[in-house]
Motif scaffolding. Sequence first.
Motif: not given
Length: 239
Positions: A148-172
């Motif tokens: 078995r290969f196991a790893f947690p994967l978080a759901a994507p942040a919903r567009p328009g939420t603070p988490a969405y903009w924060s992650l988008l800003a980091f990646d950019t």
Amino acid sequence: MARPTFRELTAQALSSVEHGYDLLAPKFDHTPYRTPDRVLNATVRVLRPYGPFGTGLDLCCGTGAGARVLRAVCRKRMTGLDFSAGMLDRARSAAPDGTWVRGNALALPFAPGSFDLVVSFGAHGHFLPRERPRLFAAVRTALRPGGRFAFPLAAPARPGTPAYWSLLAFDTAMRVRNAVWRPPFVMYYRTWPLTDVRRELRAAGFGVTLHPLSELGVRPDGSPRCRLVLATRLPEHSG
């Protein structure tokens, strides 16, 4: 020990990935980047019914947080692999009962079929999308049939939420940094969509199931905030 200073984090960000983590290693466990215990405990809960396993590998182990999971579900050898010597030194000090190996996750230095379980925490962002098939193929080779290969994967942040903009800003910001500065520092938060990951795991010869990590909460629509991806190595003819 205090958390790393802004100056120390800046020095890390302007280094290569390997050297950056060597610099951060002494204080890494005091940063938000260390895998939280609640994620590790939730992973153990999901894996226990599938075990006990024999040998286990913590892929991209960092300072060794995943050792808690391997100790809980594996009966035999516990191994961690990372490419940062500094991070491995910390892991070795914290868990001297483990085997700590410096190496490249895309070219694992282990004999085929060495492990019954491979886990990985918090390392997804260091692999570009084009590298995933190679990574999954390397893990499949390292696993015994049925492993078995196991790893947690978080759901994507919903567009328009603070988490969405924060992650988008980091990646950019990271893409801009890598366009103008060498060596590159590969770390992105939005490059492992579940649909693509499932498809590529199946193409690599895995059966894939998803397990909600309910301890980590749910989104407003009732869907889990985080799932454990559990990929099982299929026989060759099932590829």
